[in-house]
Design a protein around this motif. Structure first.
Motif, short mmCIF file in Angstrom:
data_model
loop_
_atom_site.label_atom_id
_atom_site.label_comp_id
_atom_site.label_asym_id
_atom_site.label_seq_id
_atom_site.Cartn_x
_atom_site.Cartn_y
_atom_site.Cartn_z
N ILE A 169 12.06 -44.98 26.78
CA ILE A 169 13.16 -43.78 27.00
C ILE A 169 14.42 -44.31 27.57
O ILE A 169 15.23 -43.54 27.15
CB ILE A 169 12.50 -42.96 28.11
CG1 ILE A 169 13.30 -41.72 28.20
CG2 ILE A 169 12.31 -43.61 29.67
CD1 ILE A 169 12.59 -40.52 28.95
N HIS A 170 14.52 -45.53 27.89
CA HIS A 170 16.03 -46.00 28.60
C HIS A 170 16.19 -47.25 27.60
O HIS A 170 16.74 -48.23 28.00
CB HIS A 170 15.84 -46.33 29.89
CG HIS A 170 15.77 -45.19 30.71
ND1 HIS A 170 16.60 -44.47 30.89
CD2 HIS A 170 14.97 -44.90 31.60
CE1 HIS A 170 16.23 -43.35 31.78
NE2 HIS A 170 15.30 -43.56 32.23
N SER A 171 15.87 -47.28 26.25
CA SER A 171 15.93 -48.47 25.58
C SER A 171 17.18 -48.98 25.23
O SER A 171 18.31 -48.08 25.34
CB SER A 171 15.44 -48.07 24.30
OG SER A 171 15.79 -49.06 23.10
N LYS A 172 17.62 -50.27 25.53
CA LYS A 172 18.95 -50.79 25.44
C LYS A 172 19.66 -50.62 23.99
O LYS A 172 20.78 -50.89 23.88
CB LYS A 172 18.93 -52.23 25.84
CG LYS A 172 18.72 -52.24 27.44
CD LYS A 172 19.93 -51.76 28.06
CE LYS A 172 19.73 -51.75 29.52
NZ LYS A 172 20.79 -51.33 30.33
N HIS A 173 18.65 -50.25 22.93
CA HIS A 173 18.96 -50.23 21.52
C HIS A 173 20.03 -48.84 21.59
O HIS A 173 21.10 -48.89 20.63
CB HIS A 173 17.89 -49.71 20.75
CG HIS A 173 17.07 -50.87 20.34
ND1 HIS A 173 17.40 -51.95 19.37
CD2 HIS A 173 15.87 -51.37 20.85
CE1 HIS A 173 16.39 -52.72 19.29
NE2 HIS A 173 15.46 -52.60 20.15
N MET A 174 19.73 -48.10 22.36
CA MET A 174 20.54 -46.58 22.41
C MET A 174 21.84 -47.08 23.10
O MET A 174 23.00 -46.15 22.76
CB MET A 174 19.76 -45.65 23.30
CG MET A 174 18.69 -44.99 22.52
SD MET A 174 17.90 -43.56 23.17
CE MET A 174 17.50 -44.31 24.97
N GLU A 175 22.20 -48.01 23.68
CA GLU A 175 23.33 -48.42 24.15
C GLU A 175 24.13 -49.68 23.43
O GLU A 175 25.18 -50.26 23.78
CB GLU A 175 23.26 -48.92 25.81
CG GLU A 175 22.69 -47.85 26.77
CD GLU A 175 22.50 -48.42 27.87
OE1 GLU A 175 23.31 -49.41 28.54
OE2 GLU A 175 21.40 -48.27 28.59
#
Length: 115
Positions: free
Chosen positions: A68-74
């Motif tokens: 849910i808090h994947s660094k891929h999304m940042e």
């Protein structure tokens, strides 16, 4: 060895197959550029990698089973397969880098999250 660029970093087979827009938001551009630079530097040291996952929009992240808090999304993470060096050797080195916040290997690929 083929260095990646921003186009490579945001490309997603999952997004294409589901007709989703996986474009990088401008607020993450600096993160992406820094992540790409780090990834390419590691490739130079270890003889090349095949990028399996870079930036993910939240929908793509959910579809591929990302956390849910994947660094891929940042734009602060990469998944890749080393082409010439054993994964455990690459992983051992990567874990020593001060810019790495989390790294592991699974199913033949390596995941690296950067600060």
């Amino acid at each position: 060895m083929l260095k990646i660029d921003l186009k490579d970093y945001v490309y997603s087979d999952c997004a294409v197959s589901h007709n989703l827009d996986n474009s990088l938001p401008e607020c993450y551009r600096e993160n992406a550029e820094r992540t790409i630079e780090r990834f390419n530097a590691l490739q130079t040291l270890f003889g090349g990698f095949r990028l399996t996952s870079g930036y993910r929009c939240p929908i793509v992240n959910d579809l591929v089973g990302g956390v849910i808090h994947s660094k891929h999304m940042e734009a602060l993470a990469v998944d890749f397969v080393p082409l010439e060096t054993p994964p455990q050797l690459v992983l051992s080195f990567v874990k020593l880098l001060p810019c790495v916040t989390y790294a592991y290997t699974s199913n033949g690929y390596i995941h690296v999250s950067f600060s």
